[in-house]
Write an enzyme that holds these catalytic residues in place. Sequence first.
Site, PDB file in Angstrom:
ATOM      1  N   ASP A 250       9.399  -4.614   0.244  1.00  0.00           N
ATOM      2  CA  ASP A 250      10.497  -5.565   0.435  1.00  0.00           C
ATOM      3  C   ASP A 250      10.319  -6.315   1.752  1.00  0.00           C
ATOM      4  O   ASP A 250      10.306  -7.539   1.791  1.00  0.00           O
ATOM      5  CB  ASP A 250      11.842  -4.816   0.438  1.00  0.00           C
ATOM      6  CG  ASP A 250      11.976  -3.861  -0.738  1.00  0.00           C
ATOM      7  OD1 ASP A 250      12.235  -4.332  -1.840  1.00  0.00           O
ATOM      8  OD2 ASP A 250      11.772  -2.642  -0.541  1.00  0.00           O
TER       9      ASP A 250
ATOM     10  N   TYR B 253       0.848   5.197  -4.959  1.00  0.00           N
ATOM     11  CA  TYR B 253       1.968   6.118  -4.831  1.00  0.00           C
ATOM     12  C   TYR B 253       1.461   7.555  -4.896  1.00  0.00           C
ATOM     13  O   TYR B 253       0.361   7.815  -5.383  1.00  0.00           O
ATOM     14  CB  TYR B 253       3.020   5.819  -5.907  1.00  0.00           C
ATOM     15  CG  TYR B 253       3.605   4.439  -5.721  1.00  0.00           C
ATOM     16  CD1 TYR B 253       4.362   4.133  -4.592  1.00  0.00           C
ATOM     17  CD2 TYR B 253       3.352   3.417  -6.640  1.00  0.00           C
ATOM     18  CE1 TYR B 253       4.865   2.853  -4.389  1.00  0.00           C
ATOM     19  CE2 TYR B 253       3.853   2.137  -6.444  1.00  0.00           C
ATOM     20  CZ  TYR B 253       4.605   1.859  -5.313  1.00  0.00           C
ATOM     21  OH  TYR B 253       5.094   0.600  -5.104  1.00  0.00           O
TER      22      TYR B 253
ATOM     23  N   GLN C  97      -0.705  -6.441   8.716  1.00  0.00           N
ATOM     24  CA  GLN C  97      -0.935  -7.163   7.445  1.00  0.00           C
ATOM     25  C   GLN C  97      -2.248  -7.947   7.461  1.00  0.00           C
ATOM     26  O   GLN C  97      -3.020  -7.849   6.491  1.00  0.00           O
ATOM     27  CB  GLN C  97       0.244  -8.082   7.127  1.00  0.00           C
ATOM     28  CG  GLN C  97       1.437  -7.333   6.529  1.00  0.00           C
ATOM     29  CD  GLN C  97       2.533  -8.258   6.037  1.00  0.00           C
ATOM     30  OE1 GLN C  97       2.720  -9.351   6.583  1.00  0.00           O
ATOM     31  NE2 GLN C  97       3.295  -7.832   5.052  1.00  0.00           N
TER      32      GLN C  97
ATOM     33  N   GLY D 172       2.872  -1.600  -5.653  1.00  0.00           N
ATOM     34  CA  GLY D 172       3.988  -2.485  -5.304  1.00  0.00           C
ATOM     35  C   GLY D 172       3.743  -3.910  -5.734  1.00  0.00           C
ATOM     36  O   GLY D 172       3.187  -4.180  -6.799  1.00  0.00           O
ATOM     37  N   GLU D 173       4.179  -4.837  -4.910  1.00  0.00           N
ATOM     38  CA  GLU D 173       4.102  -6.252  -5.257  1.00  0.00           C
ATOM     39  C   GLU D 173       3.196  -6.996  -4.293  1.00  0.00           C
ATOM     40  O   GLU D 173       2.352  -7.795  -4.692  1.00  0.00           O
ATOM     41  CB  GLU D 173       5.520  -6.822  -5.190  1.00  0.00           C
ATOM     42  CG  GLU D 173       5.614  -8.248  -5.552  1.00  0.00           C
ATOM     43  CD  GLU D 173       7.047  -8.660  -5.896  1.00  0.00           C
ATOM     44  OE1 GLU D 173       7.444  -9.732  -5.453  1.00  0.00           O
ATOM     45  OE2 GLU D 173       7.766  -7.942  -6.612  1.00  0.00           O
ATOM     46  N   ASP D 174       3.359  -6.683  -3.014  1.00  0.00           N
ATOM     47  CA  ASP D 174       2.636  -7.473  -2.022  1.00  0.00           C
ATOM     48  C   ASP D 174       1.154  -7.115  -1.967  1.00  0.00           C
ATOM     49  O   ASP D 174       0.292  -8.005  -1.961  1.00  0.00           O
ATOM     50  CB  ASP D 174       3.280  -7.290  -0.640  1.00  0.00           C
ATOM     51  CG  ASP D 174       2.798  -8.360   0.323  1.00  0.00           C
ATOM     52  OD1 ASP D 174       2.844  -9.547  -0.047  1.00  0.00           O
ATOM     53  OD2 ASP D 174       2.342  -8.009   1.424  1.00  0.00           O
ATOM     54  N   SER D 175       0.833  -5.812  -1.963  1.00  0.00           N
ATOM     55  CA  SER D 175      -0.591  -5.445  -1.910  1.00  0.00           C
ATOM     56  C   SER D 175      -1.299  -5.868  -3.198  1.00  0.00           C
ATOM     57  O   SER D 175      -2.494  -6.194  -3.185  1.00  0.00           O
ATOM     58  CB  SER D 175      -0.769  -3.952  -1.644  1.00  0.00           C
ATOM     59  OG  SER D 175      -0.059  -3.181  -2.574  1.00  0.00           O
TER      60      SER D 175
HETATM   61  O1  TRH Z   1       5.155  -0.226  -0.193  1.00  0.00           O
HETATM   62  P1  TRH Z   1       5.277  -0.689  -1.595  1.00  0.00           P
HETATM   63  O2  TRH Z   1       5.236   0.331  -2.608  1.00  0.00           O
HETATM   64  O3  TRH Z   1       6.596  -1.501  -1.707  1.00  0.00           O
HETATM   65  C1  TRH Z   1       7.461  -1.847  -2.725  1.00  0.00           C
HETATM   66  C2  TRH Z   1       8.801  -1.280  -2.526  1.00  0.00           C
HETATM   67  O4  TRH Z   1       8.764   0.027  -2.988  1.00  0.00           O
HETATM   68  C3  TRH Z   1       9.855  -2.070  -3.245  1.00  0.00           C
HETATM   69  O5  TRH Z   1      11.062  -1.399  -3.320  1.00  0.00           O
HETATM   70  C4  TRH Z   1       9.387  -2.530  -4.572  1.00  0.00           C
HETATM   71  O6  TRH Z   1      10.327  -3.392  -5.057  1.00  0.00           O
HETATM   72  C5  TRH Z   1       8.079  -3.233  -4.430  1.00  0.00           C
HETATM   73  O7  TRH Z   1       7.100  -2.337  -3.886  1.00  0.00           O
HETATM   74  C6  TRH Z   1       7.569  -3.825  -5.713  1.00  0.00           C
HETATM   75  O8  TRH Z   1       4.059  -1.695  -1.916  1.00  0.00           O
HETATM   76  P2  TRH Z   1       3.711  -3.193  -1.537  1.00  0.00           P
HETATM   77  O9  TRH Z   1       4.648  -4.150  -2.202  1.00  0.00           O
HETATM   78  O10 TRH Z   1       2.321  -3.373  -1.829  1.00  0.00           O
HETATM   79  O11 TRH Z   1       3.939  -3.277   0.031  1.00  0.00           O
HETATM   80  C7  TRH Z   1       3.104  -2.737   0.996  1.00  0.00           C
HETATM   81  C8  TRH Z   1       3.121  -3.597   2.233  1.00  0.00           C
HETATM   82  O12 TRH Z   1       2.487  -2.920   3.289  1.00  0.00           O
HETATM   83  C9  TRH Z   1       2.380  -4.892   2.054  1.00  0.00           C
HETATM   84  O13 TRH Z   1       3.052  -5.939   2.741  1.00  0.00           O
HETATM   85  C10 TRH Z   1       1.039  -4.641   2.716  1.00  0.00           C
HETATM   86  C11 TRH Z   1       1.449  -3.739   3.830  1.00  0.00           C
HETATM   87  N1  TRH Z   1       0.417  -2.878   4.403  1.00  0.00           N
HETATM   88  C12 TRH Z   1       0.013  -3.099   5.700  1.00  0.00           C
HETATM   89  O14 TRH Z   1       0.503  -4.041   6.353  1.00  0.00           O
HETATM   90  N2  TRH Z   1      -0.931  -2.262   6.256  1.00  0.00           N
HETATM   91  C13 TRH Z   1      -1.490  -1.243   5.571  1.00  0.00           C
HETATM   92  O15 TRH Z   1      -2.346  -0.511   6.122  1.00  0.00           O
HETATM   93  C14 TRH Z   1      -1.088  -1.027   4.220  1.00  0.00           C
HETATM   94  C15 TRH Z   1      -1.710   0.062   3.420  1.00  0.00           C
HETATM   95  C16 TRH Z   1      -0.127  -1.869   3.662  1.00  0.00           C
END
Ligand code: TRH
Length: 389
Positions: free
Chosen positions: A18, A202, A254, A271-274
């Site tokens: 988020d 996860y 990031q 998730g969504e962003d990665s």
């Molecule tokens: O962390 P996520 O699982 O996040 C989410 C939330 O759970 C949310 O509630 C849900 O709605 C969403 O997923 C779909 O996974 P995500 O989205 O990939 O986010 C991880 C963030 O962390 C992303 O911006 C990349 C960042 N990141 C770093 O900046 N450095 C790192 O070393 C890593 C591994 C990730």
Amino acid sequence: MRQIRADLFCRVIDNLGDIGVMWRLARQLNVEKNWSIRLWVDNTSALARMLPNLDIQNRVQDIEGISICHWSDNPSDLLMASVQPNDVVIAGFSCELPAAFITKMCRPTPPIWFQLEYLSAEPWVREFHGRSSPRQDGLAPIFFFPGFETGTGGLLREAGLIAQRDAWQSDISQQLQWLSAMGVSLTPEQRQRTRLVSLFAYENAPVDKLLGALALTDQPAIVLAPGNASFDRLPKDFKPPEHIIWQAIPFLSQPEYDCLLWSMDFNIVRGEDSFVRAIWAKRPFIWHVYPQGEETHKIKLNAWLARTSLPSQVQTALRLWVTESTLGHTAGDATPPLAHILSQTLTHPLWFDWQCASENLSQALVQAPDLASELDELSCQWQPDHRSG
Ligand code: TRH
């Protein structure tokens, strides 16, 4: 040119996605579109993982050009009471805005209110993107759906990202230097022979199957697991063959996480962003989609797979990964085990096909407008004086 001023709201449901998305969006709108941004976050500790210089005791602070405000749920919060809504208000992942703030938005020229929704590749997204929903108080939030096709809100992609990625991926010595700072020292020849894998998944990920698949391929592999306590060490009872190395690395910023994805041969993201960053990395990846009720995550996975030209065995492996994560066992007796299918997809000729499909996927999406530009465009359409005033 007048500057757009915006309030971005982020409620951290769990994990990092988020705030990961909202921080990235805030930065891009500020740097590329000159927006002045107040980012309201209810859980600043999550953001502090990405911004170690953030002081979580401080209610308001400026970092990298963004005014970060701690969003308190207290209805009589003085900070919230002291501000007037900006020209544009974005509710991240359609979070509920504070009632007192909404009341202040009811003014003769109300702010443009975007409900930024979750990403999905499902076809209905296009139909709903950009629609507004008038409320009794006269406000009309606009639904903004990120997506994979024209007519949706697009994906987050910074202006220089693809050029940066290409420069990085063509410079092996820079990659090796960076990896060495991460504790992975390889000669160019060793790099050539070794499969590098990043793992951000996860906790219920079938990691033993991943390692089993890598072992079956015979190619030396190094698995790098960034910043996740659950993956600090190998799964219990797993004794990897000598050619598989497991290494936990620190949580990255990031931009550095992008460098990691760009430097790998194979990424596991969640998730969504990665997930979106893995698409831009142009390398094969597994999407450990965020688990949701009623199997919604499987619908999301299938909708995305339907838009790709990934070989069918790869698609099966990706589905199995998610099924095994949820159920903890294989999908059924008739289905070959994940480790077996995955090892086939990691081996020539399927591996080559997977690499080509990943390049095509990334290449095709690069042509589409990015999410921040779409938001900027829509905001300017609704209030054209921001461009010219
Ligand atoms: O962390 P996520 O699982 O996040 C989410 C939330 O759970 C949310 O509630 C849900 O709605 C969403 O997923 C779909 O996974 P995500 O989205 O990939 O986010 C991880 C963030 O962390 C992303 O911006 C990349 C960042 N990141 C770093 O900046 N450095 C790192 O070393 C890593 C591994 C990730």
